[in-house]
Design a protein around this motif. Structure first.
Motif, PDB file in Angstrom:
ATOM      1  N   PHE A 115       1.036  -1.059  -0.447  1.00  0.00           N
ATOM      2  CA  PHE A 115      -0.396   0.389   0.137  1.00  0.00           C
ATOM      3  C   PHE A 115       0.726   0.957  -0.027  1.00  0.00           C
ATOM      4  O   PHE A 115       0.078   1.947  -0.319  1.00  0.00           O
ATOM      5  CB  PHE A 115      -0.712   0.094   1.142  1.00  0.00           C
ATOM      6  CG  PHE A 115      -1.969  -1.216   0.897  1.00  0.00           C
ATOM      7  CD1 PHE A 115      -3.305  -0.538   0.142  1.00  0.00           C
ATOM      8  CD2 PHE A 115      -2.610  -3.033   1.636  1.00  0.00           C
ATOM      9  CE1 PHE A 115      -4.049  -1.236  -0.172  1.00  0.00           C
ATOM     10  CE2 PHE A 115      -3.266  -3.151   1.562  1.00  0.00           C
ATOM     11  CZ  PHE A 115      -4.432  -2.703   0.784  1.00  0.00           C
ATOM     12  N   PRO A 116       2.222   1.482   0.422  1.00  0.00           N
ATOM     13  CA  PRO A 116       2.339   2.434   0.362  1.00  0.00           C
ATOM     14  C   PRO A 116       3.648   2.673  -0.686  1.00  0.00           C
ATOM     15  O   PRO A 116       3.759   3.861  -1.154  1.00  0.00           O
ATOM     16  CB  PRO A 116       4.399   2.054   1.424  1.00  0.00           C
ATOM     17  CG  PRO A 116       3.439   1.545   2.487  1.00  0.00           C
ATOM     18  CD  PRO A 116       2.035   0.287   1.840  1.00  0.00           C
ATOM     19  N   GLN A 117       3.328   2.703  -1.935  1.00  0.00           N
ATOM     20  CA  GLN A 117       3.410   2.885  -3.294  1.00  0.00           C
ATOM     21  C   GLN A 117       2.441   3.893  -3.398  1.00  0.00           C
ATOM     22  O   GLN A 117       3.150   4.859  -4.851  1.00  0.00           O
ATOM     23  CB  GLN A 117       3.111   1.212  -4.729  1.00  0.00           C
ATOM     24  CG  GLN A 117       3.909   0.239  -3.659  1.00  0.00           C
ATOM     25  CD  GLN A 117       5.572   0.386  -4.847  1.00  0.00           C
ATOM     26  OE1 GLN A 117       5.282   1.503  -5.729  1.00  0.00           O
ATOM     27  NE2 GLN A 117       6.063  -0.719  -5.609  1.00  0.00           N
ATOM     28  N   LEU A 118       1.360   4.003  -3.272  1.00  0.00           N
ATOM     29  CA  LEU A 118       0.620   4.841  -3.663  1.00  0.00           C
ATOM     30  C   LEU A 118       0.819   5.582  -2.968  1.00  0.00           C
ATOM     31  O   LEU A 118       0.841   7.220  -4.087  1.00  0.00           O
ATOM     32  CB  LEU A 118      -0.822   4.839  -2.696  1.00  0.00           C
ATOM     33  CG  LEU A 118      -1.931   3.182  -3.196  1.00  0.00           C
ATOM     34  CD1 LEU A 118      -2.854   3.302  -2.173  1.00  0.00           C
ATOM     35  CD2 LEU A 118      -1.906   3.916  -4.820  1.00  0.00           C
ATOM     36  N   PHE A 119       1.550   6.515  -1.304  1.00  0.00           N
ATOM     37  CA  PHE A 119       2.120   7.082  -1.300  1.00  0.00           C
ATOM     38  C   PHE A 119       3.452   7.349  -1.691  1.00  0.00           C
ATOM     39  O   PHE A 119       3.811   8.637  -1.776  1.00  0.00           O
ATOM     40  CB  PHE A 119       2.640   7.035  -0.086  1.00  0.00           C
ATOM     41  CG  PHE A 119       1.472   6.361   1.338  1.00  0.00           C
ATOM     42  CD1 PHE A 119       0.357   7.112   1.324  1.00  0.00           C
ATOM     43  CD2 PHE A 119       1.256   6.158   2.017  1.00  0.00           C
ATOM     44  CE1 PHE A 119      -0.882   7.174   1.661  1.00  0.00           C
ATOM     45  CE2 PHE A 119       0.320   5.132   3.062  1.00  0.00           C
ATOM     46  CZ  PHE A 119      -0.399   5.913   2.591  1.00  0.00           C
ATOM     47  N   TYR A 120       4.644   6.487  -2.264  1.00  0.00           N
ATOM     48  CA  TYR A 120       5.064   7.364  -3.357  1.00  0.00           C
ATOM     49  C   TYR A 120       4.860   7.670  -4.199  1.00  0.00           C
ATOM     50  O   TYR A 120       5.527   8.749  -4.876  1.00  0.00           O
ATOM     51  CB  TYR A 120       6.309   6.013  -3.260  1.00  0.00           C
ATOM     52  CG  TYR A 120       6.710   5.304  -2.492  1.00  0.00           C
ATOM     53  CD1 TYR A 120       6.914   5.262  -1.444  1.00  0.00           C
ATOM     54  CD2 TYR A 120       6.642   4.026  -2.451  1.00  0.00           C
ATOM     55  CE1 TYR A 120       7.109   4.505  -0.095  1.00  0.00           C
ATOM     56  CE2 TYR A 120       7.101   3.288  -1.534  1.00  0.00           C
ATOM     57  CZ  TYR A 120       6.804   3.419  -0.216  1.00  0.00           C
ATOM     58  OH  TYR A 120       7.640   3.220   0.768  1.00  0.00           O
ATOM     59  N   PHE A 121       3.807   6.784  -5.290  1.00  0.00           N
ATOM     60  CA  PHE A 121       3.105   7.907  -6.710  1.00  0.00           C
ATOM     61  C   PHE A 121       2.871   9.325  -6.457  1.00  0.00           C
ATOM     62  O   PHE A 121       2.803   9.948  -6.968  1.00  0.00           O
ATOM     63  CB  PHE A 121       2.003   7.206  -6.430  1.00  0.00           C
ATOM     64  CG  PHE A 121       1.713   7.400  -7.477  1.00  0.00           C
ATOM     65  CD1 PHE A 121       1.955   8.015  -9.456  1.00  0.00           C
ATOM     66  CD2 PHE A 121      -0.068   8.401  -7.664  1.00  0.00           C
ATOM     67  CE1 PHE A 121       1.231   8.183 -10.027  1.00  0.00           C
ATOM     68  CE2 PHE A 121      -0.870   9.001  -8.494  1.00  0.00           C
ATOM     69  CZ  PHE A 121      -0.263   8.459 -10.160  1.00  0.00           C
ATOM     70  N   LEU A 122       2.021   9.622  -5.123  1.00  0.00           N
ATOM     71  CA  LEU A 122       1.892  10.546  -4.460  1.00  0.00           C
ATOM     72  C   LEU A 122       2.841  11.936  -4.562  1.00  0.00           C
ATOM     73  O   LEU A 122       2.848  12.561  -5.088  1.00  0.00           O
ATOM     74  CB  LEU A 122       0.426  10.833  -3.333  1.00  0.00           C
ATOM     75  CG  LEU A 122      -0.785  10.338  -3.504  1.00  0.00           C
ATOM     76  CD1 LEU A 122      -1.357  10.261  -2.402  1.00  0.00           C
ATOM     77  CD2 LEU A 122      -1.151  10.900  -3.963  1.00  0.00           C
ATOM     78  N   THR A 123       3.933  11.219  -3.858  1.00  0.00           N
ATOM     79  CA  THR A 123       5.155  11.595  -3.603  1.00  0.00           C
ATOM     80  C   THR A 123       5.903  12.703  -4.947  1.00  0.00           C
ATOM     81  O   THR A 123       5.839  13.490  -5.358  1.00  0.00           O
ATOM     82  CB  THR A 123       5.984  11.401  -3.196  1.00  0.00           C
ATOM     83  OG1 THR A 123       5.477  10.756  -1.964  1.00  0.00           O
ATOM     84  CG2 THR A 123       7.509  12.122  -2.580  1.00  0.00           C
ATOM     85  N   MET A 124       6.294  11.391  -6.304  1.00  0.00           N
ATOM     86  CA  MET A 124       6.777  11.774  -7.346  1.00  0.00           C
ATOM     87  C   MET A 124       5.876  12.898  -8.062  1.00  0.00           C
ATOM     88  O   MET A 124       5.929  14.311  -8.566  1.00  0.00           O
ATOM     89  CB  MET A 124       6.773  10.177  -8.265  1.00  0.00           C
ATOM     90  CG  MET A 124       7.620  10.783  -9.494  1.00  0.00           C
ATOM     91  SD  MET A 124       6.995   9.573 -10.477  1.00  0.00           S
ATOM     92  CE  MET A 124       5.436  10.041 -11.553  1.00  0.00           C
ATOM     93  N   THR A 125       4.121  12.344  -8.124  1.00  0.00           N
ATOM     94  CA  THR A 125       2.645  13.433  -8.702  1.00  0.00           C
ATOM     95  C   THR A 125       3.273  14.605  -7.681  1.00  0.00           C
ATOM     96  O   THR A 125       3.203  16.034  -8.963  1.00  0.00           O
ATOM     97  CB  THR A 125       1.568  12.796  -8.309  1.00  0.00           C
ATOM     98  OG1 THR A 125       1.113  11.458  -8.489  1.00  0.00           O
ATOM     99  CG2 THR A 125       0.744  13.825  -8.876  1.00  0.00           C
ATOM    100  N   ASN A 126       3.196  15.163  -6.578  1.00  0.00           N
ATOM    101  CA  ASN A 126       3.427  16.005  -6.361  1.00  0.00           C
ATOM    102  C   ASN A 126       4.998  16.942  -6.635  1.00  0.00           C
ATOM    103  O   ASN A 126       5.223  17.949  -6.911  1.00  0.00           O
ATOM    104  CB  ASN A 126       3.127  16.455  -4.705  1.00  0.00           C
ATOM    105  CG  ASN A 126       1.774  16.641  -4.029  1.00  0.00           C
ATOM    106  OD1 ASN A 126       1.229  17.334  -4.054  1.00  0.00           O
ATOM    107  ND2 ASN A 126       1.469  15.333  -4.606  1.00  0.00           N
ATOM    108  N   PHE A 127       5.709  16.217  -6.930  1.00  0.00           N
ATOM    109  CA  PHE A 127       7.258  16.780  -7.290  1.00  0.00           C
ATOM    110  C   PHE A 127       7.398  17.343  -8.947  1.00  0.00           C
ATOM    111  O   PHE A 127       7.624  18.922  -8.952  1.00  0.00           O
ATOM    112  CB  PHE A 127       8.284  15.865  -7.481  1.00  0.00           C
ATOM    113  CG  PHE A 127       9.489  15.928  -7.054  1.00  0.00           C
ATOM    114  CD1 PHE A 127      10.217  16.769  -6.453  1.00  0.00           C
ATOM    115  CD2 PHE A 127      10.486  16.110  -8.313  1.00  0.00           C
ATOM    116  CE1 PHE A 127      12.168  17.536  -7.128  1.00  0.00           C
ATOM    117  CE2 PHE A 127      11.724  15.986  -9.222  1.00  0.00           C
ATOM    118  CZ  PHE A 127      12.231  17.133  -8.253  1.00  0.00           C
TER     119      PHE A 127
END
Length: 417
Positions: free
Chosen positions: A232-244
């Motif tokens: 599930f933390p993959q979703l948080f990594y995706f959100l981080t890349m998206t915001n960057f």
């Protein structure tokens, strides 16, 4: 050891055969590193055109009459560093993206049979693209449901545009139940229209199911390192890349201020997110052995320097994840609840089963989100392009000029995404 189907190799044959015929030389003489990599150059130009065309279809020209923002957005997305870097190597990313975008474009124009054909081609580049075939089928269902619901609500003098997401779901449920009880012909017409639009996608799904049965799983090649998990933390990594990469749209001072006001108005929602995120991180964080063993990739250093610096770092980042989550939702809030549900389901299906943290897995969900979010400002788009150029220049510089060797291998190693 190769874990993808031979779509890229088939496409290379399709490109190199005509080249060899034109030059009147054997095909093996043009089957060189240069020409094989050139396959992705062709795809990159195709992706540029497809992104531009999809953006024109998705967005109301009234908000961008001169087309400047669409042109800038196209350039920004074409320069997305994780995708751009692999333009010059023999990887599946450009081709996979090309065929998914082709599928998306034909789906938007209502040509679902052609969309399904291109979806099949995308699966030959990467098996997980079946999820984006499901996404297109979901959008087709959403469109027919929206049209059907609008016709019925107009007769009842219900204005759907004034409803929020929860109210729209409630009205949909009520109308479907009423039709099921009293007017079965209306419900049958909805079902008939949906079948007409999704049958081609269903055939692709059935074919993919047969492949899974015969192959005894979705993975070809080395299965041992590609085991499905609940990461599930993959979703948080995706959100981080998206915001960057969308920093100048998602992290403006105005948005930060709006976020703070949201937190004050919805403290229970914020605390609930923190609790769920803590449980996801605590029980479902995985470290793939490739992540820790391969120091060529940027994820090795990100994980080592940030997430592994202290055992509590992954929990300390939860407030940042909450902001990233809110900012993404805020940018697609004008999309209806059906679109959000279809996208969210496909996003979870595409990312959560992946054990390995790999930014290339985020390319397609990022592009689909970014193309569907609101128009950014011209200044924000200019800064987005500038950020992409800087990252690309640094990445290519590291790849070309900062090579190194491993003690146990003679080949030169290079830094990359």
């Amino acid at each position: 050891m190769i874990t993808t189907l031979p779509g890229l190799y088939m496409m290379s044959v399709g490109v190199l055969k005509p080249v060899s015929a034109i030059l009147n030389i054997p095909v093996l003489e043009v089957c060189t590193t240069f020409w094989l990599r050139a396959t992705n150059i062709f795809f990159s130009f195709g992706n540029f055109y497809l992104i531009y065309t999809i953006l024109k279809k998705l967005h109301n020209p009234v908000f961008d009459p001169d087309g400047i923002k669409i042109a800038l957005t196209t350039l920004a997305l074409s320069l997305l560093p994780v995708l751009y870097f692999f333009t010059f190597l023999y990887y599946t990313d450009q081709g996979s993206t090309f065929f998914v975008l082709m599928m998306y474009l034909f789906s938007l124009h209502g040509n679902h049979k052609m969309a399904a054909i291109f979806g099949t081609a995308s699966i030959l580049f990467r098996q997980t693209n079946i999820i984006w075939v499901i996404f297109m089928a979901g959008l087709a269902v959403r469109k027919e449901l929206s049209l059907w619901l609008k016709q019925i609500c107009e007769k009842k003098d219900i204005k759907l545009e004034n409803l929020n997401d929860l109210e729209l779901l409630k009205v949909t449920f009520t109308v479907v139940c009423d039709c099921a009880k009293a007017k079965r012909n209306l419900l049958f017409s909805l079902f008939s229209d949906i079948v007409k639009n999704v049958w081609a996608y269903v055939l692709v799904g059935i074919g993919f199911g047969i492949f899974i049965i015969l192959n005894k799983g979705i993975v070809v090649g080395d299965r041992t390192q590609h085991v499905a998990v609940l990461h599930f933390p993959q979703l948080f990594y995706f959100l981080t890349m998206t915001n960057f990469f969308s920093l100048f749209h998602l992290c403006s001072p105005y948005k930060v201020w709006e976020f703070l006001k949201f937190c004050i108005r919805h403290p229970l929602f914020m605390l609930s997110f923190f609790g769920v995120a803590f449980l996801m991180i605590h029980y479902f964080t995985y470290e793939h052995k490739y992540l820790l063993a391969d120091n060529r990739h940027f994820t090795f250093y990100i994980w080592r320097k940030i997430y592994r610096r202290h055992e509590y770092v992954k929990y300390i980042l939860i407030p940042a994840y909450f902001y990233f989550f809110w900012s993404v939702l805020d940018e697609i809030k004008f999309r209806d609840i059906y679109w959000k549900l279809v996208y969210s389901i496909c996003l979870v299906a595409a990312l959560v089963p992946q054990k390995l943290l790999e930014y290339r897995y985020f390319i397609l969900p990022y592009l689909i989100f970014r193309m569907n979010m609101r128009h950014g400002t011209a200044l924000g788009l200019f800064h987005e392009i500038l950020l992409a150029i800087v990252v690309n220049v640094l990445t290519v510089y590291l790849f070309v000029n900062m090579s190194f060797r491993w003690k146990h291998e003679d080949e030169v190693q290079r830094f990359m995404w």
